[in-house]
Scaffold this motif. Structure first.
Motif, PDB file in Angstrom:
ATOM      1  N   UNK A   1      -2.476  12.729  -2.118  1.00 40.57           N
ATOM      2  CA  UNK A   1      -3.587  12.192  -1.348  1.00 40.57           C
ATOM      3  C   UNK A   1      -3.661  10.696  -1.631  1.00 40.57           C
ATOM      4  N   UNK A   2      -3.853   9.902  -0.577  1.00 41.27           N
ATOM      5  CA  UNK A   2      -4.135   8.487  -0.820  1.00 41.27           C
ATOM      6  C   UNK A   2      -5.642   8.306  -0.848  1.00 41.27           C
ATOM      7  N   UNK A   3      -6.123   7.682  -1.914  1.00 40.10           N
ATOM      8  CA  UNK A   3      -7.549   7.478  -2.115  1.00 40.10           C
ATOM      9  C   UNK A   3      -7.854   5.985  -2.016  1.00 40.10           C
ATOM     10  N   UNK A   4      -8.837   5.652  -1.181  1.00 39.55           N
ATOM     11  CA  UNK A   4      -9.369   4.289  -1.189  1.00 39.55           C
ATOM     12  C   UNK A   4     -10.304   4.189  -2.383  1.00 39.55           C
ATOM     13  N   UNK A   5      -9.952   3.366  -3.344  1.00 45.93           N
ATOM     14  CA  UNK A   5     -10.623   3.366  -4.640  1.00 45.93           C
ATOM     15  C   UNK A   5     -11.996   2.708  -4.551  1.00 45.93           C
TER      16      UNK A   5
ATOM     17  N   UNK B   1       0.849  -1.188   0.000  1.00 46.59           N
ATOM     18  CA  UNK B   1       0.000   0.000   0.000  1.00 46.59           C
ATOM     19  C   UNK B   1       0.885   1.238   0.000  1.00 46.59           C
ATOM     20  N   UNK B   2       0.616   2.211  -0.883  1.00 44.82           N
ATOM     21  CA  UNK B   2       1.497   3.376  -0.980  1.00 44.82           C
ATOM     22  C   UNK B   2       1.233   4.396   0.124  1.00 44.82           C
ATOM     23  N   UNK B   3       2.257   5.161   0.451  1.00 43.52           N
ATOM     24  CA  UNK B   3       2.135   6.247   1.430  1.00 43.52           C
ATOM     25  C   UNK B   3       2.217   7.579   0.695  1.00 43.52           C
ATOM     26  N   UNK B   4       1.335   8.524   0.999  1.00 43.69           N
ATOM     27  CA  UNK B   4       1.331   9.792   0.263  1.00 43.69           C
ATOM     28  C   UNK B   4       2.533  10.660   0.611  1.00 43.69           C
ATOM     29  N   UNK B   5       3.109  11.255  -0.423  1.00 41.63           N
ATOM     30  CA  UNK B   5       4.174  12.223  -0.231  1.00 41.63           C
ATOM     31  C   UNK B   5       3.612  13.627  -0.211  1.00 41.63           C
ATOM     32  N   UNK B   6       4.490  14.598  -0.232  1.00 42.80           N
ATOM     33  CA  UNK B   6       4.060  15.997  -0.199  1.00 42.80           C
ATOM     34  C   UNK B   6       3.151  16.297  -1.387  1.00 42.80           C
ATOM     35  N   UNK B   7       2.014  16.922  -1.091  1.00 42.80           N
ATOM     36  CA  UNK B   7       1.087  17.290  -2.143  1.00 42.80           C
ATOM     37  C   UNK B   7       0.227  16.160  -2.661  1.00 42.80           C
TER      38      UNK B   7
ATOM     39  N   UNK C   1      -2.357   6.734  -5.083  1.00 45.70           N
ATOM     40  CA  UNK C   1      -1.904   8.083  -4.753  1.00 45.70           C
ATOM     41  C   UNK C   1      -2.278   9.020  -5.889  1.00 45.70           C
ATOM     42  N   UNK C   2      -2.805  10.193  -5.522  1.00 44.96           N
ATOM     43  CA  UNK C   2      -3.210  11.180  -6.517  1.00 44.96           C
ATOM     44  C   UNK C   2      -2.669  12.543  -6.124  1.00 44.96           C
ATOM     45  N   UNK C   3      -2.186  13.332  -7.090  1.00 36.73           N
ATOM     46  CA  UNK C   3      -1.880  14.728  -6.773  1.00 36.73           C
ATOM     47  C   UNK C   3      -3.155  15.419  -6.292  1.00 36.73           C
ATOM     48  N   UNK C   4      -3.066  16.135  -5.201  1.00 39.88           N
ATOM     49  CA  UNK C   4      -4.264  16.751  -4.632  1.00 39.88           C
ATOM     50  C   UNK C   4      -4.969  17.665  -5.631  1.00 39.88           C
ATOM     51  N   UNK C   5      -4.195  18.300  -6.509  1.00 44.70           N
ATOM     52  CA  UNK C   5      -4.796  19.299  -7.392  1.00 44.70           C
ATOM     53  C   UNK C   5      -5.662  18.698  -8.503  1.00 44.70           C
ATOM     54  N   UNK C   6      -5.615  17.390  -8.714  1.00 42.52           N
ATOM     55  CA  UNK C   6      -6.452  16.804  -9.777  1.00 42.52           C
ATOM     56  C   UNK C   6      -7.805  16.341  -9.243  1.00 42.52           C
ATOM     57  N   UNK C   7      -8.009  16.398  -7.941  1.00 41.03           N
ATOM     58  CA  UNK C   7      -9.222  15.850  -7.340  1.00 41.03           C
ATOM     59  C   UNK C   7     -10.277  16.933  -7.115  1.00 41.03           C
TER      60      UNK C   7
END
Length: 314
Positions: free
Chosen positions: A30-34, A22-28, A104-110
């Motif tokens: 978000x981890x999303x439960x799909x 399971x990935x851990x979010x880095x700076x900027x 993991x998703x960049x916060x700005x795309x959500x």
């Protein structure tokens, strides 16, 4: 967690449903439960190795460009999102995708997910909805009272394009085969041309302000569509392996569309969904473990409409 990945490029049988960390979010990030991702034709092209130039990915690679899910963890510096928020987004094409239990998703795309449809079904909106929106409004600059021809309206992008163009007050002419005529009519098309029995250039008797080509037509057909556009109009083409033609003498622009992630535009689409002005169409719902089979079906031309891919729930 479970994910579907390919460790080498190739046919659909390179896809593996397997355990990954399971990935851990880095700076900027978000981890999303799909809740769901989707299948898009570009997923098959990336898997097959045909997009290594424009869309380089690191192997092993998890496909799945669309995501709908719930914020599970926040990386450093993320504002405006909270654990537990339901979100949707169009993920970077060259990054790890959402064919997994977590991504993991960049916060700005959500952007916040629509509340009027099941969360998993909302995964069917981002890529195709943004493609239709950007084609019509960023490129064609469609306005009320104009005439637009949507060629290939029976596909996933076409359904959104017809709805959005009609919402904008345009007169919508759509081409579709017998299987999708009813859906295109329901989406709001003013005129529907059965491209299997009728020549589009013969059926369209008045010039249009814009053509949106979503179909893999041959170059001669695309050139013919250009002749339907009034002077000063535009042809927007999404089949990017075949450049859009132009007509400089008549000032008709040809534009090849490369869709981009845009959370603000996606939020506008979500608003339309929740107001009942934009319908999300889901053709099938398949489990994540069935994604390799789905890719195989798509390679055989046996997938029609938007397919949502859902991880197993606990």
């Amino acid at each position: 967690m479970k994910a579907v990945r390919f460790h080498e490029y190739g046919d659909p049988d390179v896809l593996r449903y397997e355990d990954v960390e399971q990935p851990a979010p880095g700076a900027g990030q978000v981890r999303v439960r799909v809740a769901a991702t989707t299948f898009n034709p570009v997923d098959g092209n990336i898997r097959g190795g045909f997009m290594r130039g424009p869309i380089p990915v690191a192997l092993p690679h998890t496909p799945g460009i669309d995501v709908a899910g719930t914020v599970d963890a926040l990386g450093e510096g993320v504002d405006g999102l909270t654990v537990g928020d339901d979100v949707i987004g169009f993920l970077p094409m060259n990054g790890s995708g959402a064919a997994a239990e977590y991504v993991l998703a960049p916060a700005e795309v959500l952007t916040p997910a629509p509340r009027s449809v099941p969360l998993a079904d909302a995964a069917a909106l981002p890529l195709v909805g943004l493609t239709a929106y950007q084609a019509l409004f960023d490129q064609a600059r469609l306005t009320a009272g104009q005439r637009v021809l949507v060629n290939g309206a029976g596909g996933a992008v076409g359904g959104y394009a017809v709805q959005l163009a009609k919402n904008a007050g345009a007169h919508v002419i759509a081409t579709a085969g017998p299987r999708s005529t009813a859906a295109v009519t329901s989406a709001g098309a003013d005129d529907v041309i059965d491209h299997t029995t009728t020549s589009v250039t013969t059926a369209v008797t008045e010039p249009v302000d814009a053509v949106l080509n979503l179909a893999p037509v041959d170059p001669a057909e695309l050139d013919a569509l250009l002749t339907l556009v009034r002077p000063g109009g535009v042809l927007v083409n999404t089949t990017v392996w075949m450049p859009a033609p132009s007509d400089q003498e008549r000032d008709v622009r040809g534009i090849d569309l490369f869709v981009r992630s845009d959370a603000e535009q996606l939020a506008r689409l979500v608003t339309l969904v929740d107001r009942g002005r934009l319908h999300i169409a889901v053709a099938e719902r398949v489990p994540l473990a069935g994604l390799p089979t789905l890719h195989a079906r798509a390679a055989q031309g046996a997938v029609h409409g938007k397919v949502v891919v859902i991880p197993a729930t606990d």
